[in-house]
Design a protein around this motif. Sequence first.
Motif, PDB file in Angstrom:
ATOM      1  N   HIS A 211     -79.610  51.719 -26.518  1.00 14.09           N
ATOM      2  CA  HIS A 211     -79.182  52.949 -27.494  1.00 14.09           C
ATOM      3  C   HIS A 211     -77.591  53.252 -27.244  1.00 14.09           C
ATOM      4  N   THR A 212     -77.383  53.314 -25.662  1.00 16.77           N
ATOM      5  CA  THR A 212     -75.970  53.612 -25.406  1.00 16.77           C
ATOM      6  C   THR A 212     -75.524  52.806 -24.326  1.00 16.77           C
ATOM      7  N   SER A 213     -76.284  52.046 -23.914  1.00 15.05           N
ATOM      8  CA  SER A 213     -75.787  50.988 -22.485  1.00 15.05           C
ATOM      9  C   SER A 213     -74.737  50.087 -22.872  1.00 15.05           C
ATOM     10  N   GLY A 214     -74.711  49.676 -24.084  1.00 12.45           N
ATOM     11  CA  GLY A 214     -73.546  48.487 -24.354  1.00 12.45           C
ATOM     12  C   GLY A 214     -72.391  49.295 -24.564  1.00 12.45           C
ATOM     13  N   ALA A 215     -72.114  50.451 -25.101  1.00 12.96           N
ATOM     14  CA  ALA A 215     -71.165  51.265 -25.129  1.00 12.96           C
ATOM     15  C   ALA A 215     -70.751  51.723 -23.936  1.00 12.96           C
ATOM     16  N   ASP A 216     -71.788  52.259 -23.069  1.00  9.32           N
ATOM     17  CA  ASP A 216     -71.437  52.647 -21.535  1.00  9.32           C
ATOM     18  C   ASP A 216     -70.748  51.590 -20.862  1.00  9.32           C
ATOM     19  N   LEU A 217     -71.425  50.554 -21.048  1.00  8.32           N
ATOM     20  CA  LEU A 217     -70.911  49.401 -20.088  1.00  8.32           C
ATOM     21  C   LEU A 217     -69.481  48.853 -20.700  1.00  8.32           C
ATOM     22  N   ALA A 218     -69.073  48.822 -21.869  1.00  5.40           N
ATOM     23  CA  ALA A 218     -68.038  48.610 -22.538  1.00  5.40           C
ATOM     24  C   ALA A 218     -66.861  49.628 -22.050  1.00  5.40           C
ATOM     25  N   TRP A 219     -67.407  50.944 -21.669  1.00  2.14           N
ATOM     26  CA  TRP A 219     -66.360  51.884 -21.179  1.00  2.14           C
ATOM     27  C   TRP A 219     -66.100  51.575 -19.963  1.00  2.14           C
ATOM     28  N   GLY A 220     -67.153  51.243 -19.033  1.00  2.88           N
ATOM     29  CA  GLY A 220     -66.847  50.840 -17.646  1.00  2.88           C
ATOM     30  C   GLY A 220     -65.798  49.710 -17.803  1.00  2.88           C
ATOM     31  N   LEU A 221     -66.057  48.577 -18.472  1.00  6.63           N
ATOM     32  CA  LEU A 221     -65.269  47.560 -18.545  1.00  6.63           C
ATOM     33  C   LEU A 221     -63.673  48.028 -18.722  1.00  6.63           C
ATOM     34  N   ARG A 222     -63.542  48.801 -19.865  1.00 11.90           N
ATOM     35  CA  ARG A 222     -62.179  49.197 -20.083  1.00 11.90           C
ATOM     36  C   ARG A 222     -61.268  49.972 -18.778  1.00 11.90           C
ATOM     37  N   ILE A 223     -62.388  50.864 -18.237  1.00 10.52           N
ATOM     38  CA  ILE A 223     -61.679  51.526 -16.956  1.00 10.52           C
ATOM     39  C   ILE A 223     -61.320  50.338 -15.900  1.00 10.52           C
ATOM     40  N   GLY A 224     -62.211  49.426 -15.518  1.00 11.06           N
ATOM     41  CA  GLY A 224     -61.978  48.235 -14.763  1.00 11.06           C
ATOM     42  C   GLY A 224     -60.558  47.552 -15.203  1.00 11.06           C
ATOM     43  N   LEU A 225     -60.520  47.133 -16.439  1.00 11.82           N
ATOM     44  CA  LEU A 225     -59.289  46.374 -16.821  1.00 11.82           C
ATOM     45  C   LEU A 225     -58.184  47.194 -16.681  1.00 11.82           C
ATOM     46  N   THR A 226     -58.240  48.489 -17.256  1.00 15.32           N
ATOM     47  CA  THR A 226     -56.837  49.402 -17.275  1.00 15.32           C
ATOM     48  C   THR A 226     -56.626  49.359 -15.592  1.00 15.32           C
ATOM     49  N   ALA A 227     -57.375  49.563 -14.734  1.00 16.26           N
ATOM     50  CA  ALA A 227     -57.127  49.676 -13.231  1.00 16.26           C
ATOM     51  C   ALA A 227     -56.633  48.279 -12.648  1.00 16.26           C
TER      52      ALA A 227
END
Length: 177
Positions: A141-157
């Motif tokens: 329901h939200t897992s894919g979007a939440d994982l993608a959000w985490g990937l964005r945080i990690g990539l930016t870092a």
Amino acid sequence: MLAGVCDRSPRRPGLEGSDAAGLLAAGCARASPHDCVTAAERLVGLGPGLTPSGDDVLAGTLVALRHLGTAAGARRAVRLADRLGAAVAFDARGRTTAISATLLHCAARGQACAEVLAVLRGLTGGWPLEPALERLLRLGHTSGADLAWGLRIGLTAVVALAGDGANGAAWAGGRGG
């Protein structure tokens, strides 16, 4: 491209606008273990889902810091993944669902589902990014979007920590991020 596809997607993160996720992003970009662990303490077990949204964001962040940090030669990002992963794995034991605790323990070691790994391959130029990201966004329901959000945080870092900024920007730009 990662941000554009995520922003256009009708699938939204379960904690969109969360100040804890913002604190995690800021702490990761500065490689501040204190800020990252403080944010993680607020995120573990937070939100909807069998794997709560906060856990999915943390899992995406951990995997991105480890894999993209290694690919970019950003040792600070990998060390941050080690410290954050240890704190998250410890907190997960009593604060989230059993399946989510397992997800977080795996993410702390750099392990992830095929959809997340395909996005990471896309970010490093080894796989088409957009179709991989669209598959990830369709998870749960939200897992894919939440994982993608985490990937964005990690990539930016990783981009912020990959050297003097110019090298990090060149790395991200040259790899489809």
